[in-house]
Design an enzyme around this catalytic site. Structure first.
Site, mmCIF file in Angstrom:
data_model
loop_
_atom_site.group_PDB
_atom_site.id
_atom_site.type_symbol
_atom_site.label_atom_id
_atom_site.label_comp_id
_atom_site.label_asym_id
_atom_site.label_seq_id
_atom_site.Cartn_x
_atom_site.Cartn_y
_atom_site.Cartn_z
ATOM 1 N N MET A 44 -9.952 4.568 -0.348
ATOM 2 C CA MET A 44 -11.185 5.513 -0.279
ATOM 3 C C MET A 44 -12.143 4.780 0.577
ATOM 4 S SD MET A 44 -12.297 7.457 -3.791
ATOM 5 C CE MET A 44 -11.462 8.538 -4.516
ATOM 6 N N THR A 68 -18.804 0.120 -5.502
ATOM 7 C CA THR A 68 -17.837 -0.630 -4.833
ATOM 8 C C THR A 68 -18.230 -2.183 -4.622
ATOM 9 O OG1 THR A 68 -17.153 1.333 -3.692
ATOM 10 C CG2 THR A 68 -16.369 -0.595 -2.696
ATOM 11 N N GLU A 127 0.814 -1.407 -0.250
ATOM 12 C CA GLU A 127 0.224 -0.111 0.060
ATOM 13 C C GLU A 127 0.900 1.417 -0.067
ATOM 14 O OE1 GLU A 127 -3.162 1.027 -0.056
ATOM 15 O OE2 GLU A 127 -2.160 2.859 0.025
ATOM 16 N N VAL A 159 4.336 -0.009 -5.108
ATOM 17 C CA VAL A 159 4.675 -0.714 -6.291
ATOM 18 C C VAL A 159 4.932 0.204 -7.552
ATOM 19 C CG1 VAL A 159 4.106 -2.737 -7.735
ATOM 20 C CG2 VAL A 159 3.568 -2.750 -5.183
ATOM 21 N N ALA A 193 -22.622 3.297 0.678
ATOM 22 C CA ALA A 193 -23.947 2.865 0.097
ATOM 23 C C ALA A 193 -23.437 1.677 -0.831
ATOM 24 C CB ALA A 193 -24.527 4.199 -0.791
ATOM 25 N N HIS A 220 -16.548 8.095 -8.572
ATOM 26 C CA HIS A 220 -16.962 6.554 -9.081
ATOM 27 C C HIS A 220 -16.508 6.492 -10.690
ATOM 28 C CE1 HIS A 220 -20.766 6.656 -6.282
ATOM 29 N NE2 HIS A 220 -19.768 6.482 -5.454
ATOM 30 N N SER A 261 -7.483 8.388 -2.885
ATOM 31 C CA SER A 261 -6.825 8.611 -1.440
ATOM 32 C C SER A 261 -5.607 7.436 -1.419
ATOM 33 C CB SER A 261 -8.234 7.867 -0.642
ATOM 34 O OG SER A 261 -9.193 8.727 -0.535
ATOM 35 N N THR A 275 -19.015 6.485 2.006
ATOM 36 C CA THR A 275 -20.260 6.500 2.658
ATOM 37 C C THR A 275 -20.778 5.371 2.804
ATOM 38 O OG1 THR A 275 -20.500 8.643 1.354
ATOM 39 C CG2 THR A 275 -22.577 8.027 2.436
ATOM 40 N N ASN A 313 -4.034 5.567 1.806
ATOM 41 C CA ASN A 313 -3.908 5.243 2.981
ATOM 42 C C ASN A 313 -4.105 3.861 2.852
ATOM 43 O OD1 ASN A 313 -6.336 6.812 2.265
ATOM 44 N ND2 ASN A 313 -7.001 4.986 3.903
HETATM 45 P P1 FAD Z 1 -9.294 2.584 -3.181
HETATM 46 O O1 FAD Z 1 -10.326 2.314 -2.063
HETATM 47 O O2 FAD Z 1 -9.210 3.829 -3.943
HETATM 48 O O3 FAD Z 1 -7.905 1.951 -2.729
HETATM 49 C C1 FAD Z 1 -6.702 1.802 -3.650
HETATM 50 C C2 FAD Z 1 -5.362 1.940 -2.932
HETATM 51 O O4 FAD Z 1 -4.480 1.590 -3.746
HETATM 52 C C3 FAD Z 1 -5.138 3.278 -2.344
HETATM 53 O O5 FAD Z 1 -5.138 3.225 -0.915
HETATM 54 C C4 FAD Z 1 -3.765 3.804 -3.071
HETATM 55 O O6 FAD Z 1 -2.858 4.415 -2.131
HETATM 56 C C5 FAD Z 1 -3.252 2.141 -3.272
HETATM 57 N N1 FAD Z 1 -2.388 2.383 -4.495
HETATM 58 C C6 FAD Z 1 -2.472 2.958 -5.792
HETATM 59 N N2 FAD Z 1 -1.553 2.623 -6.592
HETATM 60 C C7 FAD Z 1 -0.455 1.971 -5.770
HETATM 61 C C8 FAD Z 1 0.723 1.579 -5.900
HETATM 62 N N3 FAD Z 1 1.233 1.501 -7.287
HETATM 63 N N4 FAD Z 1 1.177 0.765 -5.086
HETATM 64 C C9 FAD Z 1 0.870 0.656 -3.794
HETATM 65 N N5 FAD Z 1 -0.343 1.018 -3.730
HETATM 66 C C10 FAD Z 1 -1.127 1.653 -4.593
HETATM 67 N N6 FAD Z 1 -18.680 4.230 -3.160
HETATM 68 C C11 FAD Z 1 -19.583 3.297 -2.880
HETATM 69 O O7 FAD Z 1 -19.731 2.276 -3.796
HETATM 70 N N7 FAD Z 1 -20.623 3.869 -2.179
HETATM 71 C C12 FAD Z 1 -20.381 4.933 -1.360
HETATM 72 O O8 FAD Z 1 -21.458 5.276 -0.516
HETATM 73 C C13 FAD Z 1 -19.262 5.846 -1.686
HETATM 74 N N8 FAD Z 1 -18.997 7.163 -1.077
HETATM 75 C C14 FAD Z 1 -17.789 7.633 -1.216
HETATM 76 C C15 FAD Z 1 -17.723 8.576 -0.425
HETATM 77 C C16 FAD Z 1 -16.384 9.233 -0.112
HETATM 78 C C17 FAD Z 1 -16.192 10.496 0.598
HETATM 79 C C18 FAD Z 1 -15.323 8.649 -0.878
HETATM 80 C C19 FAD Z 1 -13.867 9.245 -0.937
HETATM 81 C C20 FAD Z 1 -15.619 7.637 -1.639
HETATM 82 C C21 FAD Z 1 -16.803 6.930 -1.838
HETATM 83 N N9 FAD Z 1 -17.087 5.787 -2.626
HETATM 84 C C22 FAD Z 1 -18.179 5.245 -2.401
HETATM 85 C C23 FAD Z 1 -15.993 5.290 -3.422
HETATM 86 C C24 FAD Z 1 -15.375 3.888 -2.775
HETATM 87 O O9 FAD Z 1 -14.851 4.448 -1.630
HETATM 88 C C25 FAD Z 1 -14.373 3.475 -3.781
HETATM 89 O O10 FAD Z 1 -15.278 2.907 -4.784
HETATM 90 C C26 FAD Z 1 -13.633 2.135 -3.386
HETATM 91 O O11 FAD Z 1 -12.784 2.612 -2.018
HETATM 92 C C27 FAD Z 1 -12.502 1.619 -4.240
HETATM 93 O O12 FAD Z 1 -12.104 0.734 -3.665
HETATM 94 P P2 FAD Z 1 -10.633 0.120 -4.515
HETATM 95 O O13 FAD Z 1 -10.022 -0.886 -3.562
HETATM 96 O O14 FAD Z 1 -10.838 -0.196 -5.677
HETATM 97 O O15 FAD Z 1 -9.620 1.538 -4.407
#
Ligand code: FAD
Length: 521
Positions: A129, A502, A43, A239, A136, A456, A123, A134, A125
């Protein structure tokens, strides 16, 4: 689960890039289905909460919560603490583009002639995200559904288990039934039963002592991952490259073509690079950074970064009148407040919008001058499905780097006539729904958020039934022609969806993890 180890392993079976809900889903499903596999999550961002991946709004201390948000905001965090709800500031002339815990795309070289995605955000961390969202989690319907995946319904059910989704947990918030009743009278007459007004399925759980908490990647990792001795999590580990064996070089795939052999990861604390051998690599780095890492690794199929789509989003607010008196609900500022009821207006092909009707707290931002009963002010968010086009894309530069030292991104993005028509349709429908609920808070018309504000983003590593140049990965999420390389997250979704993505992304991750587990059994 071992806490962020300082040393990287030399070799694992599966290297997972990114610790958001999608990456966490691979770790969890493989911990349950194939515990013999050595798994490592890398991460780029820091560990901000405990257990790893916990939602920041579950952090009790407001200063610690704000610090966790700032720490998630990438290489250049914003200085000022701002409000923490996606609907905050919805009624201002200049809505906040950057939400706490997120940072805007660094180099959006928008063309003057294009719409661009000015609010595109990420994001960084542990938990991604999913530590700020939220929660949903609606299921897709009608044309949102990926029609070449016979197991999708099963995977969605599993994704609901992993994310801790419940439609009941907020269903009895003050006036929530009144919201649903008023919407139903006006909107349900031509909807199939399963797509009628209903409580929003939410990734929210109630603790034994009655507290409501947000579920994030911590929930997805679960005890099965945390107690898996073959699992490790490496925070602040970027990475920079997926390592590949090319045709004719040793570990070539049995089918010919390329095969993964590991990753190159940079320990951001020591600024040292390490190679980690792996037989499988899952890139779950969000819809912008997953294609970025593939590009940086020389994996550049025609569809990479293309079909980028964000859901145009309109918001509006009303105040409900003629409500029964209810006792005040306590608000300790932690987790989900009891006045956070969310009603769902599902997408259908006849009404191609996803409606999210949220009861807003009366505090801390006063939305009207006089006293309000919590739950009586309702925010309506209507999301549209984008007109999908190969031209809408994220491109990467060879001559410029972003804040992480990865290829800089350029956005090429337009709203088409069909998109403008859809937005007009959503405007009509949101006003219709609002009229059913109450009276407008003021005379401001529904506000169209800047493109990208939905958070999204989809399509950039999209799945396809066949390798015809319009997709990046196959129905198991494995990149066409690169054995062992999987992609995960919203970018994999190939359909034009309006619903929050998500749940679907985690479902696709379940499918991918099951295919790895099956190959290893
Ligand atoms: P992410 O959660 O974005 O995680 C990706 C991670 O990969 C990050 O931590 C990033 O640092 C890491 N990363 C990227 N590149 C590299 C690399 N090269 N090497 C190492 N690490 C890396 N979605 C919904 O479906 N419903 C909701 O109600 C909703 N509300 C939201 C409200 C807010 C305020 C926010 C910010 C987002 C919301 N979302 C919602 C979106 C939802 O959070 C994302 O769809 C979801 O987190 C995506 O998951 P993910 O694991 O694909 O990506």
């Amino acid at each position: 689960m071992p806490r962020s180890a300082s040393g990287f392993p030399d070799e694992v079976d599966v290297a997972i890039v990114g610790s958001g809900p999608a990456g966490a889903a691979y770790a969890r499903a493989l911990s349950e289905l194939a515990p013999q596999l050595r798994l490592a999550v890398f991460e780029a961002g820091p560990l901000i909460s405990d257990p790893p991946g916990t939602h920041v709004k579950n952090i009790v201390d407001p200063e610690q919560r704000a610090r966790a948000q700032r720490a998630s905001e990438g290489p250049r965090p914003i200085a000022e603490a701002v409000s923490t709800d996606t609907m905050d500031d919805y009624a201002s002339d200049q809505p906040t583009l950057q939400r706490p815990g997120t940072f805007l795309l660094e180099k959006t070289r928008q063309r003057a002639s294009e719409d661009g995605l000015p609010a595109a955000a990420m994001s960084s961390n542990v938990g991604g995200m999913g530590a700020h969202w939220t929660g949903a989690c609606p299921r897709p319907g009608d044309s949102e559904v990926i029609d070449f995946l016979p197991e999708l319904t099963d995977w969605l059910g599993e994704a609901e288990r992993l994310l801790g989704v419940s439609a009941d947990v907020l269903a009895d918030a003050p006036f929530a039934d009144e919201v649903r009743k008023r919407l139903s009278v006006t909107l349900d007459h031509d909807r199939p039963r399963d797509r009628q007004i209903q409580p929003m399925p939410m990734a929210v759980r109630r603790t034994p002592d009655g507290q409501l908490l947000w579920c994030g990647a911590d929930m997805v990792f679960g005890d099965a991952t945390r107690t898996n001795p073959n699992f490790s999590l490496h925070a602040e580990a970027l990475v920079t490259q997926v390592l590949l064996a090319e045709d004719g070089q040793g570990e070539q795939s049995e089918q010919g073509g390329r095969a993964v052999r590991g990753v190159r990861a940079r320990d951001r604390r020591t600024d040292t690079e390490h190679q980690v051998a792996a037989r499988y690599v899952v890139v779950a780095g969000d819809s912008l950074r997953t294609p970025q890492l593939l590009y940086a690794s020389g994996v550049r199929p025609t569809a990479l970064g293309r079909y980028l789509n964000d859901q145009p989003q309109l918001v509006y607010a009303v105040r409900m009148r003629d409500l029964p008196d209810l006792p005040p609900t306590p608000d300790d500022g932690v987790g989900v407040t009891a006045s956070s009821g969310v009603a769902w207006v599902p997408f259908t092909d006849a009404h191609p919008y996803h409606g999210q009707v949220m009861q807003l707290d009366a505090s801390p931002v006063p939305l009207a001058d006089d006293d309000l009963a919590p739950g009586s002010v309702v925010g309506l968010g209507w999301f549209c499905a984008k007109d999908l086009r190969a031209e809408d894309r994220i491109a990467f530069r060879d001559d410029e780097l972003d804040g992480y030292g990865m290829p800089a991104m350029d956005i090429h993005y337009r709203l088409t006539e069909a998109d403008h028509a859809a937005i007009d349709g959503a405007r009509t429908e949101i006003l219709h729904a609002a009229a059913a609920l109450g009276e407008p808070l003021d005379d401001t018309p529904p506000l169209l958020f800047p493109a990208g504000a939905s958070l999204h983003y989809q399509g950039t590593v999209r799945m396809g039934a066949i390798d015809d140049g319009t997709s990046v990965c196959d129905p198991t999420s494995q990149v066409w022609g690169v054995h062992g390389l999987f992609v995960a997250g919203n970018g994999v979704i190939p359909t034009a969806t309006a619903c929050n993505p998500t749940l679907t992304s985690v479902a696709l991750a379940v499918g991918g993890a099951r295919s790895i587990a099956a190959a290893e059994s």
